[in-house]
Design an enzyme around this catalytic site. Structure first.
Site, mmCIF file in Angstrom:
data_model
loop_
_atom_site.group_PDB
_atom_site.id
_atom_site.type_symbol
_atom_site.label_atom_id
_atom_site.label_comp_id
_atom_site.label_asym_id
_atom_site.label_seq_id
_atom_site.Cartn_x
_atom_site.Cartn_y
_atom_site.Cartn_z
ATOM 1 C CD GLN A 1 -3.587 -4.345 6.649
ATOM 2 O OE1 GLN A 1 -3.931 -3.303 6.089
ATOM 3 N NE2 GLN A 1 -4.254 -5.678 5.846
ATOM 4 C CE LYS B 1 -3.886 -2.257 2.153
ATOM 5 N NZ LYS B 1 -4.147 -2.846 3.309
ATOM 6 C CG ASP C 1 -9.604 0.079 5.483
ATOM 7 O OD1 ASP C 1 -9.748 -0.759 4.066
ATOM 8 O OD2 ASP C 1 -9.249 0.040 6.283
HETATM 9 N N1 GUN Z 1 -7.170 -6.410 6.194
HETATM 10 C C1 GUN Z 1 -7.585 -7.407 4.497
HETATM 11 N N2 GUN Z 1 -7.857 -6.226 4.006
HETATM 12 C C2 GUN Z 1 -8.086 -5.177 4.453
HETATM 13 C C3 GUN Z 1 -9.426 -4.329 4.499
HETATM 14 O O1 GUN Z 1 -9.407 -3.734 3.070
HETATM 15 N N3 GUN Z 1 -8.178 -2.914 4.920
HETATM 16 C C4 GUN Z 1 -7.816 -2.790 6.380
HETATM 17 N N4 GUN Z 1 -8.062 -1.935 7.347
HETATM 18 N N5 GUN Z 1 -7.389 -4.766 6.641
HETATM 19 C C5 GUN Z 1 -7.600 -5.140 5.677
#
Ligand code: GUN
Length: 296
Positions: A97, A53, A120
């Site tokens: 995350q 990311k 998100d």
């Molecule tokens: N863990 C797995 N997929 C995601 C996501 O799309 N966003 C976040 N914040 N954590 C994740």
């Protein structure tokens, strides 16, 4: 004929090119979009996603801030970081995350992110907007990316039976909410299957569009799929593979070889949904920055 493959990397590249253009345009107004990603602990899979990311954010010409916090970070410490980012004008998007260590309540953290920076799309305000069909909030990245994949591949969705396996807040639930909307890229009849569903095969065999986000390798096999169905595999299961250099490889939830013989279109793992999740995160971040101009 075996199913055609959905090229998630190519479609994600198009989205990222569009994001880069919008970043350049924002620069004319003196705005550089910024994304903050917080990782708590040292889960190896999460560390890989967070690094990807950060790289994508920089490649798009945006400001990237990655915070790596110790696994024993308290909830109040984490909330203090989120609060500071909510007030930081360099930051337009905040992502914490998941999953978080046991001592932290994820729902509490999600509610602490400013909904205008919630790229998100997990905050209840954004979830609610999505459910009622308001498009001015943020849509969670993975389901949003799947909807783009279907659209880009020319899949006609109105009137189709879309079966989703999985009811997580990250994929299954928002996916169902999106596919049932009265829009040209949705308008499906939606069935959500989960761990307590009886006779999963009976449901999957009636799917025109089957979206699998169960988190279990091989949960869908060819004999569970209707001929000509479109199959989207959201699984990211790391399995042992002695032939691979690292000793492991990534595998989806779908038994690719048997399902490919029956489906008309299938998303591979890797190279299907994964690249789209990151591309949509970039799109949500640039949108957050664009919206911040109108909030000034
Ligand atoms: N863990 C797995 N997929 C995601 C996501 O799309 N966003 C976040 N914040 N954590 C994740």
């Amino acid at each position: 004929m075996p199913a055609e493959l959905i090229d998630g990397r190519a479609i994600a590249k198009k989205i990222r090119a569009d994001v880069a253009e919008r970043v350049k345009k924002l620069a004319e107004s003196g705005v550089k979009p910024g994304l903050a990603v917080i990782l708590v602990g040292d889960d190896p899979a999460s560390a890989v996603y967070v690094a990807a990311k950060g790289r994508a954010t920089e490649e798009a010409g945006m400001y990237s801030l990655t915070m790596r916090l110790e696994a024993d970070t308290s909830q109040s410490e984490l909330l203090a970081h989120v609060d500071a980012l909510n007030d930081d004008p360099r930051i337009h998007g905040i992502l914490v995350q998941m999953p978080l260590p046991k001592q932290i309540d994820p729902d509490f953290v999600i509610r602490s992110v400013d909904p205008n920076k919630d790229v998100d799309g997990f905050h209840p305000i954004n979830v609610g907007k999505m459910l009622v069909g308001e498009r001015d909030g943020f849509i969670p990245c993975t389901p949003a990316g799947i909807q783009v994949l279907l659209k880009e591949c020319g899949v006609e969705t109105p009137g189709k039976h879309c079966v989703i396996i999985g009811r997580s807040n990250i994929v299954g639930k928002p996916m169902a909410a999106l596919m049932m909307q009265n829009t040209t890229d949705a308008n499906c009849t939606v069935t959500v299957c989960h761990s307590r569903t009886k006779d999963l095969r009976e449901h999957t065999r009636s799917a025109d569009i089957l979206i699998v986000a169960a988190g279990r390798s091989g949960i869908v096999t060819g004999n569970m799929v209707k001929k000509g169905a479109v199959v989207i595999d959201v699984g990211t299961n790391r399995v042992k593979d002695e032939k691979s250099k690292t000793g492991t490889r990534l595998e989806g939830d779908v038994d690719f070889e048997s399902v490919r013989k029956v489906a008309s279109l299938i998303s591979p793992v890797p190279g299907g949904v994964g690249p789209m999740t990151i591309a949509m995160l970039m799109a949500n971040t640039v949108r957050a920055a664009e919206l911040s101009l109108s909030l000034r």
